[in-house]
Scaffold this motif. Structure first.
Motif, short mmCIF file in Angstrom:
data_model
loop_
_atom_site.label_atom_id
_atom_site.label_comp_id
_atom_site.label_asym_id
_atom_site.label_seq_id
_atom_site.Cartn_x
_atom_site.Cartn_y
_atom_site.Cartn_z
N ALA A 41 0.83 -1.21 0.00
CA ALA A 41 0.00 0.00 0.00
C ALA A 41 0.86 1.25 0.00
O ALA A 41 0.59 2.21 -0.75
N ILE A 42 1.91 1.26 0.81
CA ILE A 42 2.78 2.44 0.86
C ILE A 42 3.50 2.63 -0.47
O ILE A 42 3.60 3.77 -0.97
N VAL A 43 3.96 1.55 -1.07
CA VAL A 43 4.59 1.65 -2.40
C VAL A 43 3.58 2.18 -3.41
O VAL A 43 3.90 3.04 -4.24
N ILE A 93 -4.14 3.76 -9.31
CA ILE A 93 -3.09 3.24 -8.44
C ILE A 93 -3.46 3.49 -6.98
O ILE A 93 -3.25 2.64 -6.12
N PHE A 94 -4.00 4.67 -6.69
CA PHE A 94 -4.28 5.06 -5.30
C PHE A 94 -5.38 4.22 -4.66
O PHE A 94 -5.23 3.76 -3.52
N TYR A 95 -6.49 4.00 -5.36
CA TYR A 95 -7.65 3.34 -4.75
C TYR A 95 -7.35 1.93 -4.24
O TYR A 95 -7.65 1.61 -3.09
N PRO A 96 -6.74 1.05 -5.06
CA PRO A 96 -6.42 -0.27 -4.50
C PRO A 96 -5.38 -0.20 -3.38
O PRO A 96 -5.42 -1.01 -2.44
N SER A 97 -4.48 0.76 -3.46
CA SER A 97 -3.50 0.92 -2.38
C SER A 97 -4.19 1.34 -1.09
O SER A 97 -3.83 0.87 -0.01
N TYR A 98 -5.18 2.19 -1.21
CA TYR A 98 -5.96 2.62 -0.05
C TYR A 98 -6.70 1.43 0.57
O TYR A 98 -6.71 1.26 1.79
N LEU A 99 -7.29 0.59 -0.27
CA LEU A 99 -7.98 -0.60 0.23
C LEU A 99 -7.01 -1.55 0.93
O LEU A 99 -7.33 -2.11 1.98
N LEU A 100 -5.83 -1.73 0.36
CA LEU A 100 -4.82 -2.58 1.01
C LEU A 100 -4.39 -2.01 2.35
O LEU A 100 -4.21 -2.74 3.32
N TYR A 101 -4.23 -0.69 2.41
CA TYR A 101 -3.82 -0.07 3.67
C TYR A 101 -4.90 -0.25 4.74
O TYR A 101 -4.61 -0.56 5.89
#
Length: 161
Positions: A41-43, A93-101
């Motif tokens: 998520a951070i990446v 890129i941001f939305y799935p990273s947000y969900l993972l976080y």
């Protein structure tokens, strides 16, 4: 691995549905998964930020391209179009990273404090993550199918001339 207290299944009444019991092994897998999803998520946040920052340099990129290749197809899109395209890519890129976080944070809460509502939130975020990628995959497959059909029709039309 940290020492976790085993959670024993609660006795149930006849009208209750069987509860899911999370063993020590499952808790350790979830805890390790949460660490990796937080890293990913951070990446993803870093790449989304770099893409968004790069979107605002689209005008400079187009000026450079126009000097080298004045007939480039990118010139037809324009600086605003290229900026919007990059910003959309940053959102993807941001939305799935947000969900993972969010999954990572809720999973850590659930594992460390034996918090069932947090585990439910974590699983909800993971479901949303895979649903997002599933829908995007369907869209890409449909796009490719449409492109193949157009190429076939174009080929048939060219052959009949």
């Amino acid at each position: 691995m940290d020492n976790f207290e085993e959670i024993e299944p609660v006795s149930q009444h006849e009208d209750e549905v069987d509860a899911l019991w999370v063993s020590e092994d499952v808790r350790s897998y979830l805890y390790e998964t949460a660490k990796w999803t937080k890293f990913l998520a951070i990446v993803g946040f870093v790449f989304a930020g770099m893409t968004a920052i790069g979107a605002f340099g689209a005008g400079a990129v187009l000026n450079t391209i126009s000097a080298v290749q004045p007939n480039s197809p990118l010139m037809k899109i324009g600086a605003a179009g290229l900026t919007v395209m990059y910003l959309l890519f940053a959102v993807f890129i941001f939305y799935p990273s947000y969900l993972l976080y969010k999954f990572s944070a809720a999973t850590n809460q659930a594992v460390l404090f034996a918090d069932q509502p947090s585990l439910s939130v974590a699983m909800s975020k993971m479901k949303s993550y895979f649903k997002f990628w599933g829908i995007l995959t369907i869209i890409i497959i449909a796009f490719y199918a449409f492109a193949i059909i157009l190429v076939a029709i174009g080929g048939i039309a060219m052959a009949s001339r």
